[in-house]
Write a protein that holds these residues in place. Structure first.
Motif, PDB file in Angstrom:
ATOM      1  N   THR A 261       0.848  -1.418  -0.475  1.00  0.00           N
ATOM      2  CA  THR A 261      -0.030   0.050   0.109  1.00  0.00           C
ATOM      3  C   THR A 261       1.203   1.651  -0.143  1.00  0.00           C
ATOM      4  O   THR A 261       1.835   0.908   0.326  1.00  0.00           O
ATOM      5  CB  THR A 261      -1.482   0.233   1.508  1.00  0.00           C
ATOM      6  N   ARG A 262       0.213   2.806  -0.275  1.00  0.00           N
ATOM      7  CA  ARG A 262       0.755   3.613   0.825  1.00  0.00           C
ATOM      8  C   ARG A 262       0.916   4.217   1.481  1.00  0.00           C
ATOM      9  O   ARG A 262      -0.263   3.852   2.490  1.00  0.00           O
ATOM     10  CB  ARG A 262       0.563   4.562  -0.441  1.00  0.00           C
ATOM     11  N   THR A 263       1.224   5.149   1.832  1.00  0.00           N
ATOM     12  CA  THR A 263       1.665   5.794   3.391  1.00  0.00           C
ATOM     13  C   THR A 263       1.098   7.581   2.781  1.00  0.00           C
ATOM     14  O   THR A 263       2.296   7.855   2.196  1.00  0.00           O
ATOM     15  CB  THR A 263       2.639   5.394   3.991  1.00  0.00           C
ATOM     16  N   VAL A 264       0.598   7.696   3.431  1.00  0.00           N
ATOM     17  CA  VAL A 264       0.459   9.113   3.208  1.00  0.00           C
ATOM     18  C   VAL A 264       0.121  10.226   4.460  1.00  0.00           C
ATOM     19  O   VAL A 264      -0.193   9.856   5.720  1.00  0.00           O
ATOM     20  CB  VAL A 264      -1.597   9.240   3.252  1.00  0.00           C
ATOM     21  N   VAL A 265       1.501  10.736   4.660  1.00  0.00           N
ATOM     22  CA  VAL A 265       1.127  11.798   5.827  1.00  0.00           C
ATOM     23  C   VAL A 265       1.450  12.652   5.879  1.00  0.00           C
ATOM     24  O   VAL A 265       1.417  13.832   4.971  1.00  0.00           O
ATOM     25  CB  VAL A 265       2.656  11.394   6.495  1.00  0.00           C
ATOM     26  N   ARG A 266       0.891  13.802   7.066  1.00  0.00           N
ATOM     27  CA  ARG A 266       1.050  15.159   6.782  1.00  0.00           C
ATOM     28  C   ARG A 266       2.206  15.628   8.426  1.00  0.00           C
ATOM     29  O   ARG A 266       1.767  14.397   9.207  1.00  0.00           O
ATOM     30  CB  ARG A 266      -0.358  15.472   6.895  1.00  0.00           C
ATOM     31  N   SER A 267       2.870  16.553   8.268  1.00  0.00           N
ATOM     32  CA  SER A 267       3.147  17.297   9.274  1.00  0.00           C
ATOM     33  C   SER A 267       2.120  17.784  10.473  1.00  0.00           C
ATOM     34  O   SER A 267       2.087  19.226  10.021  1.00  0.00           O
ATOM     35  CB  SER A 267       4.433  17.843   8.364  1.00  0.00           C
ATOM     36  N   GLU A 268       2.846  16.914  11.343  1.00  0.00           N
ATOM     37  CA  GLU A 268       1.731  17.743  12.256  1.00  0.00           C
ATOM     38  C   GLU A 268       2.443  17.529  13.356  1.00  0.00           C
ATOM     39  O   GLU A 268       2.389  16.036  13.860  1.00  0.00           O
ATOM     40  CB  GLU A 268       0.363  17.674  12.057  1.00  0.00           C
ATOM     41  N   GLY A 269       1.761  18.083  15.451  1.00  0.00           N
ATOM     42  CA  GLY A 269       1.211  17.584  16.363  1.00  0.00           C
ATOM     43  C   GLY A 269       3.429  17.735  16.913  1.00  0.00           C
ATOM     44  O   GLY A 269       4.367  18.152  16.629  1.00  0.00           O
ATOM     45  N   GLY A 270       3.945  16.585  17.329  1.00  0.00           N
ATOM     46  CA  GLY A 270       4.946  17.006  18.612  1.00  0.00           C
ATOM     47  C   GLY A 270       6.499  16.466  16.952  1.00  0.00           C
ATOM     48  O   GLY A 270       5.492  16.219  15.998  1.00  0.00           O
ATOM     49  N   LEU A 271       7.333  16.595  18.056  1.00  0.00           N
ATOM     50  CA  LEU A 271       8.829  16.947  17.288  1.00  0.00           C
ATOM     51  C   LEU A 271       8.545  15.540  15.871  1.00  0.00           C
ATOM     52  O   LEU A 271       9.005  15.526  14.942  1.00  0.00           O
ATOM     53  CB  LEU A 271       9.950  16.470  17.688  1.00  0.00           C
ATOM     54  N   SER A 272       8.656  14.629  16.586  1.00  0.00           N
ATOM     55  CA  SER A 272       9.242  12.843  15.322  1.00  0.00           C
ATOM     56  C   SER A 272       7.528  13.293  14.350  1.00  0.00           C
ATOM     57  O   SER A 272       8.190  12.882  13.494  1.00  0.00           O
ATOM     58  CB  SER A 272       9.024  11.583  16.387  1.00  0.00           C
ATOM     59  N   THR A 273       6.594  13.636  14.791  1.00  0.00           N
ATOM     60  CA  THR A 273       5.917  13.107  13.877  1.00  0.00           C
ATOM     61  C   THR A 273       5.536  14.521  12.542  1.00  0.00           C
ATOM     62  O   THR A 273       5.044  14.764  11.427  1.00  0.00           O
ATOM     63  CB  THR A 273       4.071  12.932  14.339  1.00  0.00           C
ATOM     64  N   ARG A 274       6.479  15.595  13.393  1.00  0.00           N
ATOM     65  CA  ARG A 274       6.516  16.930  12.693  1.00  0.00           C
ATOM     66  C   ARG A 274       7.419  16.823  11.063  1.00  0.00           C
ATOM     67  O   ARG A 274       7.644  17.066  10.348  1.00  0.00           O
ATOM     68  CB  ARG A 274       6.648  18.340  13.500  1.00  0.00           C
TER      69      ARG A 274
END
Ligand code: IFM
Length: 417
Positions: A261-274
């Motif tokens: 599959t694909r992984t769709v990501v958005r930059s948000e939240g804490g340091l690692s998820t940004r």
């Protein structure tokens, strides 16, 4: 049926993994976790494949397969630190012989998520000598199989294993948010791969070695957002490049690709998820496809991207897993058709593809989903251990059967000329 063409000698079949099908793997860390209630389901007898492997391979042969991927269970071969079980090695040799007798090319995985319980209790992949410990086991297996096995996969999906074990902490050894440990495990697994590469080549110079790389297509949620694009690039680097950096291409003879599959990501939240992005499960993304029982979107376009991308590394590519968990046979068939079209297209445009192994031969123990993710070419009734072929089996056999008869005609034509 659309006309799909694959090169002569193209490998095709299905993949399995020891803990998911064998049953009774009581010496590994997953079994421990199951007994302690740390994971939601118990593998128990799974598909009883440890006993039923011959009849399961008969099925694969009857469907026209010419290859089969399975994993050796380290914890059976070495149930305790100082104890080796020669009967287990004999068993796996029987498995290889049974495959060869049926015309199925064995593709052997040496590590597929599970570890011996003694190894995990002693520190597992955090240990400085973890690669040496693993290599001791690899050495025995390789010497047992000799040149009966050509295709070797050292480790299955190292990045998935590390993420699940040390970042989300959902799998043994249940360490959550332990980034330093994740890094140590990653490096030690890469060392284990490199050592195994040499061990395999010493014992079997004709052996071909890779690891099975889980290769998601990584995309930004909002393509117009610079931070989402950066997060997608950073996550892609971690998921699709890092382990190759650690192993080096010189310890790969081919590239094993698992694509789902694909992984769709958005930059948000804490340091690692940004930095690495948070996974976005919104249904608003372009060309959103059907979603499987494990929540993975069917995204064949990403398969093409991945095949071209890894094909450019200059090594042959073997698809070591690709599949869809569902109870809806129409959806499964569509998934397979779309992915085989992409596969054939990649061959046409010059990607050096050597085979396609569907995940999986039969429904089995799907880790934290237990028996509830139905990926199999055969449906399994776990009470009676009955296997029932699913409709997609006919489609696959037609596609690849045609390829084989084309190859036969070609070589007969050549012989006659
Ligand atoms: O079942 C797993 C397998 O063990 C590794 N690759 C993904 C499959 C489906 O989740």
């Amino acid at each position: 049926m659309t006309d799909l063409h694959f090169p002569p000698g193209f490998l095709w079949g299905a993949s399995t993994a020891s803990h998911q099908v064998e049953g009774g793997n009581r010496h590994n860390d997953w079994w421990d976790a199951e007994q302690n209630g740390r994971v939601p389901y118990c593998s128990g007898s799974a598909c009883k494949h440890y006993e039923l492997f011959r009849q399961d391979f008969d099925l694969a042969r009857s469907w026209g397969h010419n290859a089969h991927r399975f994993s050796v269970e380290w914890s059976r071969v070495q149930p305790e630190w100082n104890r080796w079980d020669s009967a287990a090695l004999d068993h796996y040799l029987d498995v290889v012989v049974a495959l060869r007798e049926r015309g199925l090319e064995p593709v052997v995985t040496l590590h597929h998520f599970t570890n011996p319980a003694w190894f995990t209790r002693a520190g597992g992949w955090q240990r400085k000598d973890s690669a040496e410990l693993f290599n001791g086991y690899v050495d025995r297996v390789v010497r047992t199989f000799g040149d009966r096995v050509r295709f070797w996969l050292t480790v299955n999906e190292p990045t998935v294993y590390v993420k699940q074990g040390y970042v989300t902490g959902e799998w043994p050894p249940f360490r959550s948010g332990k980034w330093r440990e994740a890094w140590a495990a990653m490096r030690n697994l890469a060392r284990a791969h490199r050592m195994s590469y040499h061990t395999i080549h010493e014992a079997n110079p004709r052996g071909l070695v890779s690891f099975a790389h889980n290769a998601p297509a990584v995309e930004p949620c909002r393509p117009w957002s610079r931070t989402d694009r950066l997060a997608a690039a950073a996550r892609d680097w971690v998921l699709n490049r890092l382990f190759f950096r650690l192993t080096g291409l010189q310890t790969l003879d081919f590239i094993g690709i698992n694509y789902y599959t694909r992984t769709v990501v958005r930059s948000e939240g804490g340091l690692s998820t940004r930095i690495l992005g948070a996974v976005c499960r919104s249904h608003r993304h372009s060309s959103q496809g059907p979603v499987s029982q494990v929540g993975w979107e069917s995204y064949p376009h990403g398969f093409g991207e991945v095949l071209h991308r890894f094909g450019r590394l200059g090594l042959p590519v073997l698809v070591t897993e690709n599949g869809f968990a569902t109870d809806d046979e129409q959806l499964r068939l569509e998934f397979i058709k779309r992915h085989l079209e992409i596969l054939a297209g990649a061959v046409q445009s010059g990607v050096d593809l050597i085979g396609y192994l569907y995940w999986t031969l039969m429904d089995n123990f799907e880790w934290n989903e237990g028996p509830n993710a139905r990926f199999g070419l055969a449906a399994v009734d776990f009470e009676t251990q009955t296997r029932t072929a699913r409709p997609c089996v006919d489609y696959l056999s037609q596609v690849f059967g045609k390829t084989r008869s084309e190859a036969r005609n070609r070589s007969e034509g050549t012989a006659a000329a």
